[in-house]
Design a protein around this motif. Structure first.
Motif, PDB file in Angstrom:
ATOM      1  N   GLU A  60       0.866  -1.195   0.000  1.00 27.88           N
ATOM      2  CA  GLU A  60       0.000   0.000   0.000  1.00 27.88           C
ATOM      3  C   GLU A  60       0.896   1.236   0.000  1.00 27.88           C
ATOM      4  O   GLU A  60       1.764   1.373   0.866  1.00 27.88           O
ATOM      5  CB  GLU A  60      -0.904  -0.012   1.235  1.00 27.88           C
ATOM      6  N   ASP A  61       0.693   2.126  -0.959  1.00 29.96           N
ATOM      7  CA  ASP A  61       1.562   3.296  -1.063  1.00 29.96           C
ATOM      8  C   ASP A  61       1.205   4.432  -0.115  1.00 29.96           C
ATOM      9  O   ASP A  61       2.068   5.229   0.238  1.00 29.96           O
ATOM     10  CB  ASP A  61       1.616   3.807  -2.507  1.00 29.96           C
ATOM     11  N   ASP A  62      -0.018   4.514   0.341  1.00 32.40           N
ATOM     12  CA  ASP A  62      -0.420   5.588   1.253  1.00 32.40           C
ATOM     13  C   ASP A  62      -0.020   5.215   2.680  1.00 32.40           C
ATOM     14  O   ASP A  62      -0.513   4.216   3.220  1.00 32.40           O
ATOM     15  CB  ASP A  62      -1.932   5.794   1.168  1.00 32.40           C
ATOM     16  N   PRO A  63       0.878   6.002   3.311  1.00 32.33           N
ATOM     17  CA  PRO A  63       1.383   5.634   4.640  1.00 32.33           C
ATOM     18  C   PRO A  63       0.288   5.473   5.703  1.00 32.33           C
ATOM     19  O   PRO A  63       0.348   4.546   6.511  1.00 32.33           O
ATOM     20  CB  PRO A  63       2.327   6.783   5.011  1.00 32.33           C
ATOM     21  N   ALA A  64      -0.701   6.358   5.695  1.00 33.06           N
ATOM     22  CA  ALA A  64      -1.763   6.281   6.700  1.00 33.06           C
ATOM     23  C   ALA A  64      -2.628   5.037   6.499  1.00 33.06           C
ATOM     24  O   ALA A  64      -2.978   4.341   7.460  1.00 33.06           O
ATOM     25  CB  ALA A  64      -2.626   7.538   6.657  1.00 33.06           C
ATOM     26  N   VAL A  65      -2.960   4.740   5.257  1.00 32.88           N
ATOM     27  CA  VAL A  65      -3.769   3.549   4.960  1.00 32.88           C
ATOM     28  C   VAL A  65      -2.963   2.296   5.273  1.00 32.88           C
ATOM     29  O   VAL A  65      -3.481   1.341   5.853  1.00 32.88           O
ATOM     30  CB  VAL A  65      -4.241   3.559   3.488  1.00 32.88           C
ATOM     31  N   ARG A  66      -1.670   2.296   4.912  1.00 28.91           N
ATOM     32  CA  ARG A  66      -0.803   1.148   5.188  1.00 28.91           C
ATOM     33  C   ARG A  66      -0.751   0.865   6.686  1.00 28.91           C
ATOM     34  O   ARG A  66      -0.896  -0.279   7.122  1.00 28.91           O
ATOM     35  CB  ARG A  66       0.603   1.395   4.623  1.00 28.91           C
ATOM     36  N   LEU A  67      -0.560   1.897   7.491  1.00 31.60           N
ATOM     37  CA  LEU A  67      -0.507   1.732   8.942  1.00 31.60           C
ATOM     38  C   LEU A  67      -1.843   1.226   9.486  1.00 31.60           C
ATOM     39  O   LEU A  67      -1.881   0.309  10.305  1.00 31.60           O
ATOM     40  CB  LEU A  67      -0.120   3.050   9.615  1.00 31.60           C
ATOM     41  N   THR A  68      -2.930   1.796   9.012  1.00 30.78           N
ATOM     42  CA  THR A  68      -4.261   1.391   9.480  1.00 30.78           C
ATOM     43  C   THR A  68      -4.545  -0.069   9.143  1.00 30.78           C
ATOM     44  O   THR A  68      -4.980  -0.839  10.006  1.00 30.78           O
ATOM     45  CB  THR A  68      -5.350   2.298   8.869  1.00 30.78           C
ATOM     46  N   LEU A  69      -4.289  -0.459   7.894  1.00 29.92           N
ATOM     47  CA  LEU A  69      -4.537  -1.847   7.492  1.00 29.92           C
ATOM     48  C   LEU A  69      -3.645  -2.805   8.269  1.00 29.92           C
ATOM     49  O   LEU A  69      -4.086  -3.869   8.701  1.00 29.92           O
ATOM     50  CB  LEU A  69      -4.308  -2.024   5.993  1.00 29.92           C
ATOM     51  N   SER A  70      -2.406  -2.408   8.459  1.00 33.74           N
ATOM     52  CA  SER A  70      -1.459  -3.234   9.216  1.00 33.74           C
ATOM     53  C   SER A  70      -1.974  -3.466  10.637  1.00 33.74           C
ATOM     54  O   SER A  70      -1.972  -4.603  11.132  1.00 33.74           O
ATOM     55  CB  SER A  70      -0.110  -2.518   9.260  1.00 33.74           C
ATOM     56  N   MET A  71      -2.411  -2.399  11.276  1.00 32.64           N
ATOM     57  CA  MET A  71      -2.922  -2.515  12.653  1.00 32.64           C
ATOM     58  C   MET A  71      -4.188  -3.367  12.701  1.00 32.64           C
ATOM     59  O   MET A  71      -4.351  -4.187  13.606  1.00 32.64           O
ATOM     60  CB  MET A  71      -3.168  -1.123  13.254  1.00 32.64           C
ATOM     61  N   MET A  72      -5.077  -3.189  11.731  1.00 29.71           N
ATOM     62  CA  MET A  72      -6.305  -3.995  11.685  1.00 29.71           C
ATOM     63  C   MET A  72      -5.980  -5.482  11.628  1.00 29.71           C
ATOM     64  O   MET A  72      -6.582  -6.291  12.341  1.00 29.71           O
ATOM     65  CB  MET A  72      -7.142  -3.629  10.451  1.00 29.71           C
ATOM     66  N   LEU A  73      -5.042  -5.836  10.778  1.00 28.58           N
ATOM     67  CA  LEU A  73      -4.679  -7.245  10.597  1.00 28.58           C
ATOM     68  C   LEU A  73      -3.892  -7.786  11.790  1.00 28.58           C
ATOM     69  O   LEU A  73      -4.142  -8.892  12.256  1.00 28.58           O
ATOM     70  CB  LEU A  73      -3.883  -7.410   9.303  1.00 28.58           C
ATOM     71  N   GLU A  74      -2.959  -6.999  12.302  1.00 29.07           N
ATOM     72  CA  GLU A  74      -2.165  -7.430  13.454  1.00 29.07           C
ATOM     73  C   GLU A  74      -3.030  -7.604  14.693  1.00 29.07           C
ATOM     74  O   GLU A  74      -2.802  -8.518  15.483  1.00 29.07           O
ATOM     75  CB  GLU A  74      -1.026  -6.445  13.718  1.00 29.07           C
TER      76      GLU A  74
END
Length: 127
Positions: A8-22
């Motif tokens: 994911e190229d958008d840093p905020a979306v990448r962080l959010t998705l990462s946290m959701m999955l983790e």
């Protein structure tokens, strides 16, 4: 533990998705472009891949197509904010190139986790 490659190229979306999955117990490796995602896919084994469609360097449709050749049975989820180009609807293109599902941003955490679990169960029996 299920390992997920998140591209994911958008840093905020990448962080959010990462946290959701983790938060749901997945081990997430996140990268910010398709070229890095494919390099990681070549170097490491993953159980699942989530990729944005619109990205610099290599777009998600190309990533899906190459990932499908490298790891044919790995479930792939494409995510996009939408938008069309001269090459057509990105959702349709992603599905044709081999993604197992496409989700339009924004989406809820529960919806993301349901799709991930369903795809893992369908492809591997895990989840």
């Amino acid at each position: 533990m299920v390992s997920i490659l998140l591209i994911e190229d958008d840093p905020a979306v990448r962080l959010t998705l990462s946290m959701m999955l983790e938060d749901d117990g997945y081990v997430v490796t996140s990268v910010d472009n398709g070229a890095e995602g494919l390099a990681r896919l070549l170097a490491t084994s993953f159980d699942f891949m989530v990729t944005d469609i619109w990205m610099p360097k290599i777009d998600g449709v190309c990533v899906i197509q190459q990932a499908r050749r490298l790891v044919p049975n790995m479930p792939i989820l494409a995510v996009t904010g939408g938008g069309a180009s001269e090459s057509g609807d990105p959702v349709v293109r992603a599905q044709r190139m081999g993604s197992d599902a496409v989700m339009l941003k924004p989406f809820k955490q529960e919806d993301l986790l349901l799709v991930v679990k369903a795809l893992l169960q369908a492809k591997t029996g895990a989840g």
